[in-house]
Design an enzyme around this catalytic site. Sequence first.
Site, PDB file in Angstrom:
ATOM      1  N   HIS A  58       8.207  -2.394   2.143  1.00 29.76           N
ATOM      2  CA  HIS A  58       7.852  -0.987   1.916  1.00 29.76           C
ATOM      3  C   HIS A  58       9.079  -0.115   1.640  1.00 29.76           C
ATOM      4  O   HIS A  58       9.112   0.657   0.687  1.00 29.76           O
ATOM      5  CB  HIS A  58       7.139  -0.392   3.133  1.00 29.76           C
TER       6      HIS A  58
ATOM      7  N   HIS B   2       0.820  -1.221   0.000  1.00 31.68           N
ATOM      8  CA  HIS B   2       0.000   0.000   0.000  1.00 31.68           C
ATOM      9  C   HIS B   2       0.853   1.271   0.000  1.00 31.68           C
ATOM     10  O   HIS B   2       0.366   2.330  -0.363  1.00 31.68           O
ATOM     11  CB  HIS B   2      -1.019  -0.010   1.142  1.00 31.68           C
TER      12      HIS B   2
HETATM   13  C1  BG6 Z   1       2.157  -1.926   7.808  1.00 33.87           C
HETATM   14  C2  BG6 Z   1       3.053  -2.489   8.869  1.00 33.87           C
HETATM   15  O1  BG6 Z   1       2.336  -2.588   6.597  1.00 33.87           O
HETATM   16  O2  BG6 Z   1       2.454  -0.575   7.634  1.00 33.87           O
HETATM   17  C3  BG6 Z   1       2.858  -1.739  10.174  1.00 33.87           C
HETATM   18  O3  BG6 Z   1       2.725  -3.855   9.076  1.00 33.87           O
HETATM   19  C4  BG6 Z   1       3.041  -0.267   9.964  1.00 33.87           C
HETATM   20  O4  BG6 Z   1       3.703  -2.253  11.189  1.00 33.87           O
HETATM   21  C5  BG6 Z   1       2.162   0.167   8.787  1.00 33.87           C
HETATM   22  O5  BG6 Z   1       2.638   0.401  11.141  1.00 33.87           O
HETATM   23  C6  BG6 Z   1       2.300   1.604   8.451  1.00 33.87           C
HETATM   24  O6  BG6 Z   1       1.442   1.967   7.396  1.00 33.87           O
HETATM   25  P1  BG6 Z   1       0.032   2.688   7.628  1.00 33.87           P
HETATM   26  O7  BG6 Z   1      -0.377   3.142   6.267  1.00 33.87           O
HETATM   27  O8  BG6 Z   1      -0.863   1.630   8.209  1.00 33.87           O
HETATM   28  O9  BG6 Z   1       0.283   3.804   8.596  1.00 33.87           O
END
Ligand code: BG6
Length: 455
Positions: A226, A164
């Site tokens: 990410h 995402h």
């Molecule tokens: C997720 C992680 O993919 O991304 C989390 O598993 C992290 O640990 C999070 O906190 C951060 O992304 P967002 O968009 O949920 O703030």
Amino acid sequence: MITRLVVLGGTGDLAGRYLLPGVSALFANGHLDSRFEMVCADRKGRSEEQFQQWVATQLDRHAADAPATARKATEAATRYRRADIQSSEDVARLIPGDEPVAIYLALPPALFPTAVTTLHEAGLPAGSRIVLEKPFGEDLAGAEELNRLLADLVPEQAVFRVDHFLAMTTVQNLLGSRLANRILESVWNSAHIAEVEIIWEETLTLEGRAGYYDYVGALKDMVQNHLLQLLCLIAMEPPITLSERDLRDRKVDVLRSIRPLTDADIPRRTSRGRYLAGSIGERDVPSYVEEHGVDPQRRTETFAAVELTIDSWRWSGTNFVLRSGKALGSDRKEVAVHFRPVPHIPFGHQGTAAPDVLRFGLDPECLSLELTTIGPTVNTLEPLTLTAQMHPPELPAYGRLLLDVLRGDPSLAIRADEAEQAWRVVTPILSAWSRNLVPLDEYPAGTSGPSRPIR
Ligand code: BG6
């Protein structure tokens, strides 16, 4: 466009927190109509009434701003089915007829191989697509095995390994800033850029996610996917087009050119930490090992920092620092591009000319440029920061990802070889950490993380 989305693990946190709001944003912006159905399946066996109650609660919590029409349309489009992902009969019942479907594996990653095998036995209509989230496998061998199973099920173009972060506006804007302007690309290399920091430091703690996070840790949760994906967008050569093939080829080139860290490098160029009890603002936070569901013996890190080198003509000589941690004192979520100092300041000005920094804020989403300029007093220099907020996106990140899946555009999805190359980068680190070549530092919650620098 596919009109049937089947979510396995369809009443879990991912479905409620992200997928339902994503669907509701797609309705709100006219991307879906009444032909669309979202089938949420799990093995709990809920009544339709309990399920609709759950949908309403999730939309209240996570999509409170959605227009009433979009909310109604989402409620009308969602239905519940009981299904055990180990049973091919159960799964086959979720896919009636021969219209293609999109199957979202909103499941713990350890269940991906089982789910893919069951889908294979159940049979998917031609043109169907599979969606899954990180971590893609638990290590390189696991990713290769999962990729083999997926390749037996559907063509690679139909596999959406989604991230995402890639659908965030600022991340899209990394591409926009680099590729739609002359000014940046001309200095986008190691002659001008000393260091790039890719940072996701959060005040968020475990938030009840031990069942997932304690098996994964910061390196696999954030860096392997990410943050390496952001690195790819920053460091790639300009692709010919933004079509999936051109874009993903250029990203893979970056991953392939990252120099593997050796056992000798790793103690200097990586660090890991785990939070102790502390307070973040007004909030008292227990130590990580006291969180419900955590096994201290796993020695899971909640902070990871890694410094990488890219062996390429463009980047030889630039440091890339990737860092992420939980339970820190403040949120810092950005890509910071640090330029080299100017070679000479010609007139005896007072003050220092700090090197320029270009920041892509990830949350809040903004763009800023830190420069040095002439101050109001004769012969002085002073810093100047130009900041712009990004326009709020039409769609939240999950709305955009779901739209790409339903329309069949995998350009923001991670290709099989990309996932494997990303594992190649982190595997030596995981191995060295498991042999304790790097101490697991402890840091009190609410601080800036382990004190040991990575250099
Ligand atoms: C997720 C992680 O993919 O991304 C989390 O598993 C992290 O640990 C999070 O906190 C951060 O992304 P967002 O968009 O949920 O703030």
